[in-house]
Design an enzyme around this catalytic site. Structure first.
Site, PDB file in Angstrom:
ATOM      1  CE  LYS A  16     -11.627  65.691 -22.927  1.00 45.00           C
ATOM      2  NZ  LYS A  16     -13.029  65.252 -22.699  1.00 45.00           N
ATOM      3  NE  ARG A  90     -13.831  70.992 -19.765  1.00 44.85           N
ATOM      4  CZ  ARG A  90     -13.052  69.998 -19.325  1.00 44.85           C
ATOM      5  NH1 ARG A  90     -11.767  70.040 -19.500  1.00 44.85           N
ATOM      6  NH2 ARG A  90     -13.576  68.960 -18.732  1.00 44.85           N
ATOM      7  NE  ARG A 129     -13.709  59.458 -15.888  1.00 48.45           N
ATOM      8  CZ  ARG A 129     -13.527  60.576 -16.593  1.00 48.45           C
ATOM      9  NH1 ARG A 129     -13.081  60.511 -17.830  1.00 48.45           N
ATOM     10  NH2 ARG A 129     -13.821  61.749 -16.079  1.00 48.45           N
ATOM     11  NE  ARG A 164     -12.439  63.330 -12.606  1.00 53.68           N
ATOM     12  CZ  ARG A 164     -12.285  63.830 -13.827  1.00 53.68           C
ATOM     13  NH1 ARG A 164     -11.416  63.272 -14.663  1.00 53.68           N
ATOM     14  NH2 ARG A 164     -12.956  64.866 -14.210  1.00 53.68           N
ATOM     15  NE  ARG A 175     -17.053  66.269 -15.427  1.00 53.93           N
ATOM     16  CZ  ARG A 175     -16.611  65.012 -15.443  1.00 53.93           C
ATOM     17  NH1 ARG A 175     -17.206  64.073 -14.755  1.00 53.93           N
ATOM     18  NH2 ARG A 175     -15.558  64.720 -16.155  1.00 53.93           N
TER      19      ARG A 175
HETATM   20  P1  AMP Z   1     -11.388  67.029 -16.821  1.00 57.56           P
HETATM   21  O1  AMP Z   1     -10.442  66.172 -16.050  1.00 57.56           O
HETATM   22  O2  AMP Z   1     -10.809  67.532 -18.100  1.00 57.56           O
HETATM   23  O3  AMP Z   1     -12.747  66.378 -17.008  1.00 57.56           O
HETATM   24  O4  AMP Z   1     -11.654  68.336 -15.924  1.00 57.56           O
HETATM   25  C1  AMP Z   1     -12.226  68.251 -14.648  1.00 57.56           C
HETATM   26  C2  AMP Z   1     -12.776  69.606 -14.220  1.00 57.56           C
HETATM   27  O5  AMP Z   1     -11.706  70.569 -14.170  1.00 57.56           O
HETATM   28  C3  AMP Z   1     -13.800  70.214 -15.156  1.00 57.56           C
HETATM   29  O6  AMP Z   1     -15.112  69.740 -14.915  1.00 57.56           O
HETATM   30  C4  AMP Z   1     -13.652  71.705 -14.838  1.00 57.56           C
HETATM   31  O7  AMP Z   1     -14.251  72.028 -13.604  1.00 57.56           O
HETATM   32  C5  AMP Z   1     -12.139  71.829 -14.650  1.00 57.56           C
HETATM   33  N1  AMP Z   1     -11.446  72.108 -15.940  1.00 57.56           N
HETATM   34  C6  AMP Z   1     -10.544  71.315 -16.581  1.00 57.56           C
HETATM   35  N2  AMP Z   1     -10.116  71.872 -17.722  1.00 57.56           N
HETATM   36  C7  AMP Z   1     -10.772  73.067 -17.816  1.00 57.56           C
HETATM   37  C8  AMP Z   1     -10.777  74.115 -18.778  1.00 57.56           C
HETATM   38  N3  AMP Z   1     -10.026  74.048 -19.903  1.00 57.56           N
HETATM   39  N4  AMP Z   1     -11.561  75.190 -18.532  1.00 57.56           N
HETATM   40  C9  AMP Z   1     -12.328  75.281 -17.422  1.00 57.56           C
HETATM   41  N5  AMP Z   1     -12.375  74.326 -16.478  1.00 57.56           N
HETATM   42  C10 AMP Z   1     -11.616  73.215 -16.668  1.00 57.56           C
END
Ligand code: AMP
Length: 224
Positions: A16, A90, A129, A164, A175
């Site tokens: 993404k 999400r 990553r 991360r 996740r």
């Molecule tokens: P990402 O960088 O999109 O993988 O997001 C990293 C983390 O941020 C996720 O594992 C969630 O803990 C939180 N997060 C990001 N976007 C959302 C969302 N739309 N709803 C809930 N938690 C989110």
């Protein structure tokens, strides 16, 4: 100018962030990554960051109200009219809230690009990553493709790169489970509404996949 309301949907590690960078370059959309916004809040130790940190480190979703709140504020405050959502929505509740907020902000109906990647590929990608620590760069790398290791300098901007916390094996498994339970239902949700374009996002060169993503995005353009 064309207006966009694009959503990139797919499991963690589907690409993404990588495809988002191309869409920003080619279409001039504003990239709204809730993950990036939340990580910035954690780094700055704001009230939001303090609330979100525990969920994020465990690989759980941050509560809907918090995430919907930051998206809403950003859209309305900056009067954004051409947007790419990455990592949002999400949950079905977030999708329903987005529909309302998007209408308030004058955005067209969302076009959802679903990046389809197998679990096996997701685990392989995420464990290699890492990314740039600078919030204005956020460039993503992988030990599989880039001649670079976490901790070394970002070739794009010179900041430090890092892995991360939630890309460690235990959090990756969590996740993926969270994605299956809470986010994957959005595939059917948007398919039923005829807003979904599916793209196989593995087994091909990144450039070839990006070209398909771009073509799908352009179909979602509205004249504005
Ligand atoms: P990402 O960088 O999109 O993988 O997001 C990293 C983390 O941020 C996720 O594992 C969630 O803990 C939180 N997060 C990001 N976007 C959302 C969302 N739309 N709803 C809930 N938690 C989110």
């Amino acid at each position: 100018m064309d207006k966009y309301n694009l959503i990139l949907l797919g499991p963690p590690g589907a690409g993404k962030g990588t495809h988002a960078a191309s869409l920003v370059r080619e279409l001039g959309v504003t990239h709204l990554s809730t993950g990036d916004m939340l990580r910035a809040a954690v780094a700055e130790d704001t009230e939001l960051g303090q609330e979100a940190r525990g969920y994020m480190e465990a690989g759980e979703l941050v509560p809907d109200e918090l995430v919907i709140g930051i998206v809403r504020e950003r859209l309305l405050r900056d009067k954004l009219s051409s947007v790419l959502f990455d990592g949002f929505p999400r949950t079905v509740a977030q999708a329903e809230a987005l529909e309302q907020v998007a209408a308030e902000a004058g955005l067209p109906e969302a076009r959802v690009i679903y990046l389809d990647v197998s679990d096996q590929e997701v685990v392989a990608r995420l464990s290699g990553r890492f990314q740039c620590r600078s919030s204005s760069c956020n460039r993503i790398y992988n030990v599989r493709n880039d001649n670079l290791r976490p901790g070394e300098q970002c070739p794009a901007c010179g900041s430090e790169t890092y892995q991360r916390e939630d890309d460690q094996p235990e959090a990756i498994r969590r996740r993926l489970a969270v994605y299956r339970e809470q986010t994957a239902p959005l595939i059917d949700y948007y398919r039923r509404r005829e807003q979904l374009t599916e793209i196989k996002a593995e087994g091909d060169r990144v450039e070839a996949i990006t070209a398909r993503v771009l073509a799908a995005a352009r179909e979602g353009a509205a004249q504005g």
